[in-house]
Design a protein around this motif. Structure first.
Motif, PDB file in Angstrom:
ATOM      1  N   ASN A 111       0.425  -1.338  -0.077  1.00  0.00           N
ATOM      2  CA  ASN A 111       0.135  -0.057   0.030  1.00  0.00           C
ATOM      3  C   ASN A 111       0.842   1.369   0.197  1.00  0.00           C
ATOM      4  OD1 ASN A 111      -2.855  -0.800  -0.152  1.00  0.00           O
ATOM      5  ND2 ASN A 111      -2.395  -2.073   1.919  1.00  0.00           N
ATOM      6  N   SER A 112       2.151   1.034  -0.025  1.00  0.00           N
ATOM      7  CA  SER A 112       2.989   2.177  -0.134  1.00  0.00           C
ATOM      8  C   SER A 112       3.496   2.267  -1.515  1.00  0.00           C
ATOM      9  CB  SER A 112       4.440   2.140   0.785  1.00  0.00           C
ATOM     10  OG  SER A 112       3.628   2.305   2.146  1.00  0.00           O
ATOM     11  N   CYS A 152      -8.512   0.528  -1.871  1.00  0.00           N
ATOM     12  CA  CYS A 152      -9.679   1.202  -1.445  1.00  0.00           C
ATOM     13  C   CYS A 152     -10.651   1.515  -2.401  1.00  0.00           C
ATOM     14  CB  CYS A 152      -9.433   2.488  -0.796  1.00  0.00           C
ATOM     15  SG  CYS A 152      -8.547   2.204   0.929  1.00  0.00           S
ATOM     16  N   ALA A 153     -10.182   1.827  -3.789  1.00  0.00           N
ATOM     17  CA  ALA A 153     -11.052   2.081  -4.800  1.00  0.00           C
ATOM     18  C   ALA A 153     -11.374   0.994  -5.701  1.00  0.00           C
ATOM     19  CB  ALA A 153     -10.493   3.092  -5.607  1.00  0.00           C
ATOM     20  N   ILE A 154     -12.849   0.813  -6.221  1.00  0.00           N
ATOM     21  CA  ILE A 154     -12.814  -0.567  -7.063  1.00  0.00           C
ATOM     22  C   ILE A 154     -12.081  -0.371  -8.371  1.00  0.00           C
ATOM     23  CG2 ILE A 154     -14.694  -1.457  -8.320  1.00  0.00           C
ATOM     24  CD1 ILE A 154     -16.604  -1.215  -6.265  1.00  0.00           C
ATOM     25  N   ASP A 155     -11.999   0.783  -8.828  1.00  0.00           N
ATOM     26  CA  ASP A 155     -11.319   0.830 -10.217  1.00  0.00           C
ATOM     27  C   ASP A 155      -9.784   0.428 -10.027  1.00  0.00           C
ATOM     28  OD1 ASP A 155     -13.738   1.847 -11.067  1.00  0.00           O
ATOM     29  OD2 ASP A 155     -12.931   3.685 -11.886  1.00  0.00           O
ATOM     30  N   ASP A 156      -9.066   0.634  -8.886  1.00  0.00           N
ATOM     31  CA  ASP A 156      -7.800   0.350  -8.716  1.00  0.00           C
ATOM     32  C   ASP A 156      -7.705  -1.257  -8.585  1.00  0.00           C
ATOM     33  OD1 ASP A 156      -6.876   2.949  -8.846  1.00  0.00           O
ATOM     34  OD2 ASP A 156      -6.935   3.238  -6.796  1.00  0.00           O
ATOM     35  N   TYR A 179     -10.381   2.077   3.998  1.00  0.00           N
ATOM     36  CA  TYR A 179     -10.718   3.399   4.557  1.00  0.00           C
ATOM     37  C   TYR A 179     -11.913   3.319   5.351  1.00  0.00           C
ATOM     38  CZ  TYR A 179     -10.605   8.331   5.397  1.00  0.00           C
ATOM     39  OH  TYR A 179     -10.559   9.561   6.142  1.00  0.00           O
ATOM     40  N   TYR A 180     -12.942   3.300   4.923  1.00  0.00           N
ATOM     41  CA  TYR A 180     -14.246   3.390   5.670  1.00  0.00           C
ATOM     42  C   TYR A 180     -14.225   2.363   6.728  1.00  0.00           C
ATOM     43  CZ  TYR A 180     -15.272   6.875   2.635  1.00  0.00           C
ATOM     44  OH  TYR A 180     -15.045   8.110   1.696  1.00  0.00           O
ATOM     45  N   GLY A 222     -12.634  14.722   0.194  1.00  0.00           N
ATOM     46  CA  GLY A 222     -12.726  14.451   1.707  1.00  0.00           C
ATOM     47  C   GLY A 222     -13.213  13.079   1.809  1.00  0.00           C
ATOM     48  N   THR A 223     -13.337  12.846   3.295  1.00  0.00           N
ATOM     49  CA  THR A 223     -13.842  11.451   3.509  1.00  0.00           C
ATOM     50  C   THR A 223     -15.483  11.284   3.253  1.00  0.00           C
ATOM     51  OG1 THR A 223     -12.575  11.464   5.642  1.00  0.00           O
ATOM     52  CG2 THR A 223     -14.610  10.130   5.622  1.00  0.00           C
ATOM     53  N   ASN A 224     -16.090  12.489   3.289  1.00  0.00           N
ATOM     54  CA  ASN A 224     -17.512  12.462   2.686  1.00  0.00           C
ATOM     55  C   ASN A 224     -17.678  12.565   1.468  1.00  0.00           C
ATOM     56  OD1 ASN A 224     -19.414  12.194   5.142  1.00  0.00           O
ATOM     57  ND2 ASN A 224     -17.814  13.797   5.869  1.00  0.00           N
ATOM     58  N   SER A 225     -16.575  12.830   0.396  1.00  0.00           N
ATOM     59  CA  SER A 225     -16.469  12.743  -1.038  1.00  0.00           C
ATOM     60  C   SER A 225     -16.280  11.200  -1.394  1.00  0.00           C
ATOM     61  CB  SER A 225     -15.426  13.598  -1.610  1.00  0.00           C
ATOM     62  OG  SER A 225     -15.347  14.737  -0.935  1.00  0.00           O
ATOM     63  N   GLU A 226     -16.203  10.424  -0.448  1.00  0.00           N
ATOM     64  CA  GLU A 226     -15.778   8.997  -0.906  1.00  0.00           C
ATOM     65  C   GLU A 226     -14.582   8.956  -1.755  1.00  0.00           C
ATOM     66  OE1 GLU A 226     -19.244   6.511  -2.130  1.00  0.00           O
ATOM     67  OE2 GLU A 226     -20.286   8.432  -1.958  1.00  0.00           O
ATOM     68  N   ALA A 227     -13.542   9.778  -1.510  1.00  0.00           N
ATOM     69  CA  ALA A 227     -12.417  10.150  -2.071  1.00  0.00           C
ATOM     70  C   ALA A 227     -11.490   8.964  -2.303  1.00  0.00           C
ATOM     71  CB  ALA A 227     -11.581  11.310  -1.407  1.00  0.00           C
ATOM     72  N   ASN A 228     -11.557   8.033  -1.119  1.00  0.00           N
ATOM     73  CA  ASN A 228     -10.657   6.715  -1.353  1.00  0.00           C
ATOM     74  C   ASN A 228     -11.303   5.844  -2.171  1.00  0.00           C
ATOM     75  OD1 ASN A 228      -8.281   7.587   0.270  1.00  0.00           O
ATOM     76  ND2 ASN A 228      -9.651   8.065   1.892  1.00  0.00           N
ATOM     77  N   SER A 229     -12.431   5.939  -2.360  1.00  0.00           N
ATOM     78  CA  SER A 229     -13.349   5.231  -3.384  1.00  0.00           C
ATOM     79  C   SER A 229     -13.254   5.415  -4.839  1.00  0.00           C
ATOM     80  CB  SER A 229     -14.769   4.722  -3.173  1.00  0.00           C
ATOM     81  OG  SER A 229     -15.002   4.469  -1.709  1.00  0.00           O
ATOM     82  N   LEU A 230     -12.469   6.573  -5.164  1.00  0.00           N
ATOM     83  CA  LEU A 230     -11.964   7.297  -6.298  1.00  0.00           C
ATOM     84  C   LEU A 230     -10.485   6.716  -6.509  1.00  0.00           C
ATOM     85  CD1 LEU A 230     -13.404  10.852  -6.034  1.00  0.00           C
ATOM     86  CD2 LEU A 230     -14.519   8.976  -6.948  1.00  0.00           C
ATOM     87  N   SER A 231     -10.326   6.731  -7.866  1.00  0.00           N
ATOM     88  CA  SER A 231      -8.706   6.436  -8.427  1.00  0.00           C
ATOM     89  C   SER A 231      -7.934   7.816  -8.363  1.00  0.00           C
ATOM     90  CB  SER A 231      -8.871   5.687  -9.677  1.00  0.00           C
ATOM     91  OG  SER A 231      -9.085   6.637 -10.614  1.00  0.00           O
ATOM     92  N   VAL A 232      -6.894   7.661  -8.575  1.00  0.00           N
ATOM     93  CA  VAL A 232      -6.001   8.836  -8.636  1.00  0.00           C
ATOM     94  C   VAL A 232      -6.564   9.588  -9.728  1.00  0.00           C
ATOM     95  CG1 VAL A 232      -3.728   9.735  -9.033  1.00  0.00           C
ATOM     96  CG2 VAL A 232      -4.160   8.205  -7.056  1.00  0.00           C
ATOM     97  N   CYS A 250      -2.177   6.240   0.708  1.00  0.00           N
ATOM     98  CA  CYS A 250      -1.237   5.442   1.474  1.00  0.00           C
ATOM     99  C   CYS A 250       0.292   5.629   0.783  1.00  0.00           C
ATOM    100  CB  CYS A 250      -1.648   4.109   1.467  1.00  0.00           C
ATOM    101  SG  CYS A 250      -3.189   3.886   2.466  1.00  0.00           S
ATOM    102  N   LEU A 285      -4.569  13.439   4.187  1.00  0.00           N
ATOM    103  CA  LEU A 285      -4.313  12.346   5.259  1.00  0.00           C
ATOM    104  C   LEU A 285      -3.148  11.991   5.465  1.00  0.00           C
ATOM    105  CD1 LEU A 285      -7.578  10.269   3.586  1.00  0.00           C
ATOM    106  CD2 LEU A 285      -7.448  11.040   5.909  1.00  0.00           C
ATOM    107  N   ARG A 299     -20.541   4.405  -3.797  1.00  0.00           N
ATOM    108  CA  ARG A 299     -19.819   3.246  -4.083  1.00  0.00           C
ATOM    109  C   ARG A 299     -19.645   2.420  -2.844  1.00  0.00           C
ATOM    110  NH1 ARG A 299     -14.901   5.557  -7.956  1.00  0.00           N
ATOM    111  NH2 ARG A 299     -16.066   6.005  -9.709  1.00  0.00           N
TER     112      ARG A 299
END
Lengths: 303, 303
Positions: free
Chosen positions: A51-52, A82-86, A109-110, B45-55, B82, B105, B273
């Motif tokens: 994860n790094s 954390c992200a499905i796409d990844d 994350y959640y 942010g957390t409430n944006s489900e950001a960690n469920s988004l890819s870079v 991470c 984060l 998501r």
């Protein structure tokens, strides 16, 4: 339900250069050494600092291993993000590379997410990858994820995807959980995360183990895993436990890397990516002294 | 030390289509509405489900907002991942886009990491980005990360990077922690994660708040934040609290999205998501009934 993988897998430690970039050549070399010692390659696990690593780094390293002629049938890369796409991108890549399976963290994350949410996550990944060649091993490591893989979730996934969801790594360290899984899912490939459980878990059907210390003691753990029901098994367990207990006194990843640096004669191995830190000088001295005391060696490691 | 940002920021909820892809058009529209209501945009942010988004998704969305003419000086995107490489890529992109700051984060997979390891992580990111335009807000949300940002870590970062590390979001919900930070770091831009603390925290120097419920009640929270020392502040606090307490009874992200769906007339907003789940029918009914009871509205939200 098939039982495709068994034996000992190392969550392969990932070597970094001084600038923290991956030392790809050294990584290939270490994978070759582990295979030669009889261990399978659970690359991109917790002990790999996966994860790094970025998604791109993981793809490049896996591609490189295959190009270098390392058999993907011995590979069980970690692909859970954390992200499905990844997760889909890494899993699809691993399947296309011919990997024996993938070891998939839940999205981490959640917290406090429902089994239903986790089911939908895994189902979505499986459906998007859409390949009968996908063999998915769940990864239960609640101390890091805060997101347990419950028996109820396993049951639902195995019922709906019996040819895909074929095993689990249990890093809980909780014997009650491990034995409950072994009892509930015969034929499921269940790997505890520690060789110290092999003597108790193999008679109950554990497939083997995926253990941090398989990075440094692959042959010893391999002998124990294969000969658990043979005369002399107790001694093999004792020997493997002595190594594990020594490493467990230190931050595991830093200790594995320091030992690899020392026994290979390549100090670069000690480098970890932040937020992890390398062992301090005192810890290094203590670890080495104890390893010498128990007669530890990493035979054949390149110098 | 500068104190560049203040006021109310919404950790902007991210709309998804039925296939779970980002609804970029609706995202832009919601950001416009929030700005019009006086809130800044703490996207990703957390409430944006950001960690469920890819870079890649985060980069594309930020680029789109700027292309659509939304002022990056009102944006505080989350960029902490991470893996250092991912954090650097997102942070550099945000700086190049002209964002007012980034909300970062800590790396959140490994637990029990040292302050020293976290320091090296943040220092490495700052050095790689290498821009005097970088304004970094730390993100303390231990319930999700398991990795607290301690006062000792803040102190060290502020001393070594005084023009870069300029603030923090404190999502601990722990008044003792918040008040200790406010006392220890005057001039540091400290944002609690809840408007319910504004009346107590603003007199001590809090910069404002970055709050989930600013997605649905931006104007109400904005009035409170601006008028905390005016007559009528107690009533504004009470009104804001009533909204927050209602949403807090439900899974927050699902509840925010359901309310946005309902009051905008666009049911697509409800989609989350996995591993998150949408509100069930009973929860939807209860939430709406309670919102109506307290006279809640989202004025001007597009239909």
């Amino acid at each position: 339900m098939s039982h495709p993988l068994s034996g000992v897998f190392a969550p392969v430690v990932t070597p970094f250069k001084a600038d923290l970039g991956v030392d790809a050549e050294l990584f290939v070399q270490h994978c070759r050494w582990l295979l030669g010692q009889g261990a399978g390659l659970a690359i991109f696990g917790t002990n790999s600092e996966a994860n790094s690593l970025s998604v791109a780094e993981r793809r490049q390293l896996l591609t490189l291993l295959v190009e270098e002629g390392i058999d993907p049938a011995r590979m069980l890369p970690g692909t859970g993000c954390c992200a499905i796409d990844d997760t889909v991108a890494l899993t699809r890549h691993a399947v296309e590379a011919g990997c024996a399976g993938v070891l998939m963290l839940p999205p981490f994350y959640y917290k406090g997410v429902s089994d239903d949410g986790l089911y939908r996550y895994y189902a979505e990944v499986i459906e998007r990858v859409g390949s009968p060649r996908l063999k998915l091993y769940l990864y239960h490591i609640p101390a890091f994820t805060g997101v347990p893989i419950t028996l109820g979730l396993i049951d639902r996934l195995v019922r709906d995807f019996p040819d895909t969801v074929v095993g689990i790594k249990d890093s809980s360290g909780d014997w009650d959980n491990l034995s409950a899984m072994l009892a509930a899912f015969p034929g499921f490939a269940i790997f505890p995360a520690s060789e110290s459980l092999l003597s108790r878990a193999r008679p109950l059907g554990a497939a083997g183990c995926i253990s941090a210390t398989a990075n440094v003691n692959p042959a010893g753990i391999g002998r124990l895993c294969a000969a658990w029901d043979q005369p002399g098994a107790a001694q093999l367990q004792e020997q493997a436990d002595a190594v594990r207990k020594t490493f467990q006194k230190y931050p595991m990843i830093a200790a594995l890397k320091f030992a690899t640096a020392h026994y290979s004669g390549n100090p670069a191995w000690s480098t970890v990516r932040p937020p992890l830190g390398a062992l301090g000088a005192q810890q290094q001295g203590e670890l080495l002294a104890e390893l010498e005391r128990i007669g530890f060696a990493m035979p054949g490691l390149a110098h």
